[in-house]
Enzyme design. Structure first.
Site, PDB file in Angstrom:
ATOM      1  N   CYS A  73       3.426 -29.890  43.877  1.00 54.78           N
ATOM      2  CA  CYS A  73       2.758 -31.052  44.464  1.00 54.78           C
ATOM      3  C   CYS A  73       3.692 -31.618  45.520  1.00 54.78           C
ATOM      4  O   CYS A  73       4.834 -31.987  45.203  1.00 54.78           O
ATOM      5  CB  CYS A  73       2.504 -32.077  43.355  1.00 54.78           C
ATOM      6  SG  CYS A  73       1.796 -33.632  43.909  1.00 54.78           S
ATOM      7  N   CYS A 183      -0.272 -30.441  51.264  1.00 51.54           N
ATOM      8  CA  CYS A 183      -0.767 -30.837  49.941  1.00 51.54           C
ATOM      9  C   CYS A 183      -1.265 -29.563  49.278  1.00 51.54           C
ATOM     10  O   CYS A 183      -1.974 -28.768  49.915  1.00 51.54           O
ATOM     11  CB  CYS A 183      -1.904 -31.847  50.092  1.00 51.54           C
ATOM     12  SG  CYS A 183      -2.792 -32.205  48.554  1.00 51.54           S
TER      13      CYS A 183
HETATM   14  N1  DGL Z   1      -1.430 -31.571  45.174  1.00 53.57           N
HETATM   15  C1  DGL Z   1      -0.900 -32.865  45.538  1.00 53.57           C
HETATM   16  C2  DGL Z   1       0.040 -32.698  46.732  1.00 53.57           C
HETATM   17  O1  DGL Z   1       0.474 -31.583  47.000  1.00 53.57           O
HETATM   18  C3  DGL Z   1      -2.036 -33.799  45.708  1.00 53.57           C
HETATM   19  C4  DGL Z   1      -1.607 -35.187  45.859  1.00 53.57           C
HETATM   20  C5  DGL Z   1      -2.514 -36.197  45.250  1.00 53.57           C
HETATM   21  O2  DGL Z   1      -2.773 -36.116  44.054  1.00 53.57           O
HETATM   22  O3  DGL Z   1      -2.872 -37.117  45.992  1.00 53.57           O
HETATM   23  O4  DGL Z   1       0.414 -33.638  47.384  1.00 53.57           O
END
Ligand code: DGL
Length: 262
Positions: A73, A183
Site C-alpha cells: 500500500c 496506489c
Molecule cells: N492500496 C492503497 C495504496 O496503495 C490504497 C489507499 C487507500 O486505501 O486509500 O495507497
C-alpha cells in the site's frame, strides 16, 4: 524461520496486485495476505491513523509467524514504514510511486502521478518528487473516490470512467508521456486507462520492482524457503470474501480465502 510465511497487507483488495507479482517470482514461499477493507480507504486518514492501522495489521502477521512483511500500500508505506522499521525487527518492504523510472524515460519532461491524498502529502513522496523536480514537471492528482469504487468491484462502471477522465485531463493538457500509478488498487484500472489514454502515454506501476526487492531481501537475510513445492497461500479480509475472491480469479493455485475479524 525460512519456512515461515511472507506477510502482505493493504488497506483492501488492491494489494493483491502486488501479491500476484511476489507469488509469480517466489511461488515456493508461503504467504499470508491481509485486506483491511473494513478500514479502506486509508488515503483520506491522518498519518497517526494510518500508522495505527499498519501496526494492527503487522501485529496480526507477526502473530502468524511472518518472517518478512510487504506493505502493499503506497499510503501505508509513505506514512508508516519508517515507524514499522523502527518498532519491529523483521524486514519490511514498501511501495511508493515510481517517479524515478518515469522521469528517466520521459521525452516530454512531464509525468503524471495518480495517488491518494495520504501518499501525495507524505514526507517521503515530497522528498522523492523534489529529487526529480529539476528534471521533470510532475502533475499530481488525488484519485478521490477510486479506491471505494474498486473495493466495490465497480472497475468498469461509468462512475469510475468519468472520474478517470477528469483526473487524467490536466495531465494530458500538460503533455505527460508517463502516468505513475501511486496506489496498489490502480493496476486493476489499467485496461480502462488504456482505453482512455493516447497510445504514447506509458503506464508505470511498481509491483514488479517490489517483488524483485522481496527476493533480494530474502537472499540477503538468508531467509528463502528452500522447498520446491508450491507455497501455502492464505488470504484474509475483514469485509467481503466475495469481492476478494473476484480479485483472485486468475490465481489458479490452491488457496484459502477467509473472513477474519481484525
Ligand atoms: N492500496 C492503497 C495504496 O496503495 C490504497 C489507499 C487507500 O486505501 O486509500 O495507497
Amino acid at each position: 524461520m525460512n519456512a515461515n510465511p511472507i506477510g502482505v497487507f493493504d488497506s483492501g483488495v488492491g494489494g493483491t496486485s502486488i501479491w500476484k507479482e511476489i507469488h509469480a517470482l517466489l511461488p515456493h514461499e508461503n504467504t499470508i495476505f491481509l485486506a483491511d477493507s473494513k478500514n479502506a480507504p486509508y488515503g483520506q486518514k491522518t498519518r497517526e491513523e494510518i500508522i495505527a492501522l499498519s501496526v494492527k495489521n503487522t501485529e496480526l502477521l507477526l502473530a502468524r509467524g511472518c518472517k518478512l512483511i510487504v506493505v502493499a500500500c503506497n499510503t501505508a508505506t509513505t506514512n508508516a514504514i519508517s515507524f514499522l522499521r523502527e518498532k519491529y525487527e523483521i524486514p519490511f518492504i514498501g511501495i511508493e510511486p515510481a517517479i524515478k523510472p518515469a522521469a528517466l524515460n520521459s521525452g516530454t519532461g512531464t509525468v503524471g502521478v495518480l495517488a491518494t491524498k495520504g501518499t501525495l502529502s507524505s514526507n517521503l513522496f515530497l522528498k522523492t518528487s523534489k529529487d526529480h523536480a529539476g528534471e521533470i514537471t510532475i502533475v499530481e492528482q488525488e484519485g478521490i473516490g477510486l479506491v471505494p469504487l474498486i473495493e466495490a468491484g465497480k472497475i468498469n462502471s461509468s462512475e469510475t470512467i468519468q472520474l478517470l477522465i477528469s483526473y487524467i485531463k490536466p495531465m494530458l493538457e500538460a503533455n505527460m508521456d508517463h502516468i505513475v500509478l501511486g496506489c496498489t488498487h490502480y493496476p486493476y484500472l489499467i485496461p480502462v486507462l488504456k482505453d482512455l489514454l493516447p497510445p504514447h502515454v506509458n503506464i508505470i506501476d511498481s509491483g514488479g520492482a517490489v517483488a524483485k526487492q522481496t527476493l533480494a531481501v530474502l537472499n540477503k537475510g538468508n531467509l528463502q524457503n528452500p522447498k520446491k513445492t508450491p507455497g501455502k497461500i492464505q488470504f484474509y479480509t475483514n469485509k467481503d470474501t466475495k469481492i476478494l475472491t473476484s480479485f483472485l480469479k486468475d490465481v489458479d493455485e490452491s488457496k484459502q480465502i477467509a473472513y477474519l475479524n481484525f
